[in-house]
Design an enzyme around this catalytic site. Structure first.
Site, PDB file in Angstrom:
ATOM      1  N   HIS A   1       5.737  -0.115   5.947  1.00 47.60           N
ATOM      2  CA  HIS A   1       5.699  -1.375   5.517  1.00 47.60           C
ATOM      3  C   HIS A   1       6.275  -1.659   4.118  1.00 47.60           C
ATOM      4  O   HIS A   1       6.973  -0.779   3.769  1.00 47.60           O
ATOM      5  CB  HIS A   1       4.121  -1.921   5.547  1.00 47.60           C
ATOM      6  CG  HIS A   1       3.265  -0.894   4.333  1.00 47.60           C
ATOM      7  ND1 HIS A   1       3.431   0.525   4.552  1.00 47.60           N
ATOM      8  CD2 HIS A   1       2.802  -1.270   3.217  1.00 47.60           C
ATOM      9  CE1 HIS A   1       2.289   0.956   3.649  1.00 47.60           C
ATOM     10  NE2 HIS A   1       2.096  -0.182   2.777  1.00 47.60           N
TER      11      HIS A   1
ATOM     12  N   ASP B   1       5.302   1.509  -3.240  1.00 46.11           N
ATOM     13  CA  ASP B   1       5.279   2.879  -3.032  1.00 46.11           C
ATOM     14  C   ASP B   1       5.570   3.619  -1.751  1.00 46.11           C
ATOM     15  O   ASP B   1       5.440   4.636  -1.492  1.00 46.11           O
ATOM     16  CB  ASP B   1       3.715   3.248  -3.519  1.00 46.11           C
ATOM     17  CG  ASP B   1       2.781   2.655  -2.544  1.00 46.11           C
ATOM     18  OD1 ASP B   1       2.910   1.473  -2.047  1.00 46.11           O
ATOM     19  OD2 ASP B   1       1.599   2.854  -2.642  1.00 46.11           O
ATOM     20  N   HIS B   2       6.023   2.818  -0.625  1.00 45.78           N
ATOM     21  CA  HIS B   2       6.444   3.275   0.616  1.00 45.78           C
ATOM     22  C   HIS B   2       7.925   2.903   0.648  1.00 45.78           C
ATOM     23  O   HIS B   2       8.905   3.592   1.561  1.00 45.78           O
ATOM     24  CB  HIS B   2       6.015   2.563   1.754  1.00 45.78           C
ATOM     25  CG  HIS B   2       4.409   2.912   1.809  1.00 45.78           C
ATOM     26  ND1 HIS B   2       3.879   3.657   2.531  1.00 45.78           N
ATOM     27  CD2 HIS B   2       3.289   2.675   0.654  1.00 45.78           C
ATOM     28  CE1 HIS B   2       2.693   3.999   2.355  1.00 45.78           C
ATOM     29  NE2 HIS B   2       2.293   3.165   1.217  1.00 45.78           N
TER      30      HIS B   2
ATOM     31  N   HIS C   1      -3.541  -4.337   6.727  1.00 45.15           N
ATOM     32  CA  HIS C   1      -3.017  -4.038   5.472  1.00 45.15           C
ATOM     33  C   HIS C   1      -2.044  -4.910   4.641  1.00 45.15           C
ATOM     34  O   HIS C   1      -2.150  -5.475   3.798  1.00 45.15           O
ATOM     35  CB  HIS C   1      -2.826  -2.437   5.391  1.00 45.15           C
ATOM     36  CG  HIS C   1      -2.362  -2.010   3.768  1.00 45.15           C
ATOM     37  ND1 HIS C   1      -3.297  -2.026   2.831  1.00 45.15           N
ATOM     38  CD2 HIS C   1      -0.964  -1.654   3.459  1.00 45.15           C
ATOM     39  CE1 HIS C   1      -2.502  -1.610   1.646  1.00 45.15           C
ATOM     40  NE2 HIS C   1      -1.240  -0.988   1.917  1.00 45.15           N
TER      41      HIS C   1
ATOM     42  N   HIS D   1       5.636  -2.368   1.003  1.00 44.42           N
ATOM     43  CA  HIS D   1       4.969  -2.024  -0.328  1.00 44.42           C
ATOM     44  C   HIS D   1       5.898  -0.855  -1.204  1.00 44.42           C
ATOM     45  O   HIS D   1       6.382  -0.034  -0.648  1.00 44.42           O
ATOM     46  CB  HIS D   1       3.727  -1.297  -0.250  1.00 44.42           C
ATOM     47  CG  HIS D   1       2.555  -2.556  -0.224  1.00 44.42           C
ATOM     48  ND1 HIS D   1       1.327  -2.277   0.352  1.00 44.42           N
ATOM     49  CD2 HIS D   1       2.712  -3.795  -0.439  1.00 44.42           C
ATOM     50  CE1 HIS D   1       0.595  -3.464   0.504  1.00 44.42           C
ATOM     51  NE2 HIS D   1       1.433  -4.404   0.189  1.00 44.42           N
TER      52      HIS D   1
ATOM     53  N   ASP E   1      -0.276   2.975   5.615  1.00 43.49           N
ATOM     54  CA  ASP E   1      -1.669   2.741   4.828  1.00 43.49           C
ATOM     55  C   ASP E   1      -2.645   1.937   5.937  1.00 43.49           C
ATOM     56  O   ASP E   1      -3.736   1.448   5.431  1.00 43.49           O
ATOM     57  CB  ASP E   1      -1.435   1.930   3.582  1.00 43.49           C
ATOM     58  CG  ASP E   1      -0.707   2.368   2.552  1.00 43.49           C
ATOM     59  OD1 ASP E   1      -0.608   3.798   2.824  1.00 43.49           O
ATOM     60  OD2 ASP E   1      -0.520   1.938   1.390  1.00 43.49           O
TER      61      ASP E   1
ATOM     62  N   HIS F   1      -1.451   8.459   1.627  1.00 44.97           N
ATOM     63  CA  HIS F   1      -1.997   8.686   0.333  1.00 44.97           C
ATOM     64  C   HIS F   1      -3.296   9.947   0.560  1.00 44.97           C
ATOM     65  O   HIS F   1      -3.823  10.007   1.595  1.00 44.97           O
ATOM     66  CB  HIS F   1      -3.000   7.492  -0.079  1.00 44.97           C
ATOM     67  CG  HIS F   1      -1.826   6.358  -0.493  1.00 44.97           C
ATOM     68  ND1 HIS F   1      -1.266   6.318  -1.784  1.00 44.97           N
ATOM     69  CD2 HIS F   1      -1.384   5.230   0.177  1.00 44.97           C
ATOM     70  CE1 HIS F   1      -0.504   5.240  -1.829  1.00 44.97           C
ATOM     71  NE2 HIS F   1      -0.591   4.708  -0.742  1.00 44.97           N
TER      72      HIS F   1
END
Length: 257
Positions: A54, A58-59, A113, A56, A137, A175
């Site tokens: 996805h 942090d990905h 998410h 985001h 996530d 995570h």
């Protein structure tokens, strides 16, 4: 296919897949460039693929720098994330296939998410052996992702897809949230003996700073409240017998936990 778990940021995991026969690598959800480059150097491998789940940051945070370093690599992501994943070249949807290291991965559309979230499931080469799930996530060890863009209906459908995978599927979630997730689970499913045992094991592991990822689908089905919305104890905890409402109330409780 060898899988390496690379810690990143404060609690992220990047997963590096290595094909030792061709000495090439793929990376799932590269949050940072440094751990990826360091592992590639140790392996002496060339990065050829980025699998994003996805959009985001942090990905996908290292996508552009990795493309600069390896300009021939291919960036995969969901079709619904068009324009949101840096460098994306391949736009995947439910039922598509991806290939790496003589393994064929199945693409699952798992919104909730985010609206465009996908997961990659690599079935075992031999029936009964371990499969590999890279789910970003959507599903966590002991928990699930917050609903930033999706609905409870979507998330229940998405988690149902993952719950229905073989129990001996490893879950490579992105995570290290397991201890906090199980602390919450104990507030709604305290009498569950499997959860009690897992909670004790995870507390001990985290006290030694050991990772709790990957998990297994079978373990999650027995201990993760977000895969157990039909269980009477959890329905009682939120005063609902409707699966979607039970999930939604549990997710709301976890958001406030």
């Amino acid at each position: 296919m060898e899988i390496y778990r690379l810690p990143a940021l404060s609690d992220n995991y990047i997963f590096l897949l290595h094909d030792p026969n061709q000495n090439i690598a793929a990376v799932v959800d590269p949050a940072e460039v440094k751990p990826v480059l360091e592992k590639l150097e140790l392996l002496g491998a060339e990065l050829v693929t980025i699998f994003n789940t996805h959009h985001h940051h942090d990905h996908v945070g290292a996508n552009q720098k990795l493309i600069q370093k390896f300009p021939k690599l291919t960036v995969y992501g969901g079709v619904e994330d068009r324009g949101r994943i840096p460098g994306q070249q391949v736009f995947l949807q439910e039922g598509d296939r991806v290939h790496f290291a003589q393994r064929v991965g199945e693409v699952l559309f798992v919104p909730g998410h985010t609206s465009g979230h996908i997961a990659y499931y690599f079935p075992p080469l031999v029936a009964g052996e371990i499969g590999e799930l890279f789910c970003g996530d959507t599903l966590f060890a002991g928990g699930c992702g917050r609903l930033f863009e999706g609905t409870p209906v979507q998330m229940v459908e998405s988690l149902s897809k993952l719950r229905n995978l073989p129990e001996n599927t490893r879950i490579w979630c992105a995570h290290e949230y397991t201890l906090k997730n199980l602390q919450f689970a104990m507030t709604v499913d305290r009498e569950n003996p499997d959860l009690q045992a897992r909670f004790a094991e995870v507390k001990e592991a985290r006290s030694r700073n050991e990772a709790t990822v990957p998990s297994m689908i079978g373990v999650e089905k027995r201990t993760n409240p977000f895969l157990r919305w039909e269980q009477p104890a959890l329905q009682l905890a939120v005063q609902s017998q409707d699966p979607v409402q039970t999930f939604a109330h549990l997710r709301g409780k976890k958001d406030r936990f």
